[in-house]
Scaffold this active site. Structure first.
Site, short mmCIF file in Angstrom:
data_model
loop_
_atom_site.label_atom_id
_atom_site.label_comp_id
_atom_site.label_asym_id
_atom_site.label_seq_id
_atom_site.Cartn_x
_atom_site.Cartn_y
_atom_site.Cartn_z
N ALA A 19 0.80 -1.23 0.00
CA ALA A 19 0.00 0.00 0.00
C ALA A 19 0.83 1.28 0.00
O ALA A 19 0.27 2.37 0.06
CB ALA A 19 -0.93 0.00 1.21
N TYR A 76 8.93 -13.25 -14.83
CA TYR A 76 7.84 -12.39 -14.38
C TYR A 76 6.51 -12.91 -14.93
O TYR A 76 5.52 -13.02 -14.19
CB TYR A 76 8.06 -10.94 -14.82
CG TYR A 76 6.89 -10.06 -14.46
CD1 TYR A 76 6.59 -9.79 -13.12
CD2 TYR A 76 6.07 -9.51 -15.44
CE1 TYR A 76 5.50 -9.00 -12.77
CE2 TYR A 76 4.98 -8.72 -15.11
CZ TYR A 76 4.71 -8.47 -13.77
OH TYR A 76 3.61 -7.69 -13.44
#
Length: 254
Positions: free
Chosen positions: A10, A153
């Site tokens: 966050a 990834y």
């Protein structure tokens, strides 16, 4: 009583934008990330602006013991989590497989797959006890397609796609909704992290077209989270208009 959303990663980008969005909608928040100063600053801002109650917890999502200790250490009232946004994730490097960095591979696998699992393991059990909940996993167009030098990834985001489907099956009889959001190009710290602080190289990724920004994805996550209880958005791909696939972007050059 206000609902609770737990958002990982966050401290910046999509996670930070989600914190603003859910606070605006009246949620209290549990925010996690590695940078406590940013978490505390964000918590104060959300409390001042939206009167949201915010609990912050700083740990490395790759460390299972830290994840369990910090989450299970929360007071009982904070374990009534309604929404889990599994946002924390990253990309490291853009090398062909034969030149790939072992450290980069470990970082991506430990963050994008194992970190998501560690958090989900704890919070899904809270939701089972509570009898409801919604897990929203942040995937990527890289979880739907593979592109040159994206190898590991892309593999980690394909794993998120598979885990999202697996979670939905496993939690189906528990009254828990499970969704995934798969963005295309989003201009956040993502490329800067991928290129290890090379701001100029990161900036070039978004030249010549209008990419998504963090709030675009946060608002989409809110749309998914705010559907009626009998509705689940299983899987949602969101792209900039200029992006037709992982590798096909129409760029205007002056």
């Amino acid at each position: 009583m206000a609902k609770i959303a737990l958002i990982t990663g966050a401290t910046a980008g999509i996670g930070e934008a989600c914190a603003h969005t859910f606070a605006r909608e009246g949620y209290n928040l549990i925010l996690t990330g590695r940078r406590m100063d940013r978490l505390e600053q964000l918590a104060q801002h959300l409390n001042d602006k939206y009167n949201a109650e915010v609990a912050v917890s700083s740990f490395d999502i790759r460390n299972r013991e830290q994840v369990v200790q910090h989450l299970e250490g929360l007071p009982a009232r904070w374990k009534k989590v309604d929404i889990l946004v599994n946002n924390a994730g990253l990309s490291q490097g853009l090398d062909p497989i034969q030149n790939g960095s072992y450290d980069d591979w470990d970082t991506m696998i430990d963050t994008n797959i194992k970190g998501l699992l560690y958090v989900s393991r704890v919070v899904s059990n809270w939701m089972i006890t509570n009898g409801s909940g919604h897990i929203i996993n942040l995937g990527s167009i890289a979880g739907k397609e593979v592109y040159p030098n994206g190898n590991v990834y892309c593999a980690t985001k394909h794993a998120v796609d598979a885990l999202n489907k697996g979670m939905r099956l496993d939690l189906n009889d528990k009254g828990i909704r499970v969704s995934a959001i798969h963005p295309g190009a989003v201009e956040t710290e993502f490329s800067e992290v991928r290129f290890k602080g090379d701001k100029d190289r990161a900036k070039k990724v978004y030249e010549g077209f209008e990419p998504l920004v963090a709030v675009d994805v946060a608002e989409t996550i809110w749309f998914v989270a705010s559907r009626a209880a009998h509705i689940n958005i299983n899987d949602l791909v969101i792209m900039p208009t200029a992006q037709a696939s992982a590798t096909n972007i129409f760029r205007k050059h002056s």
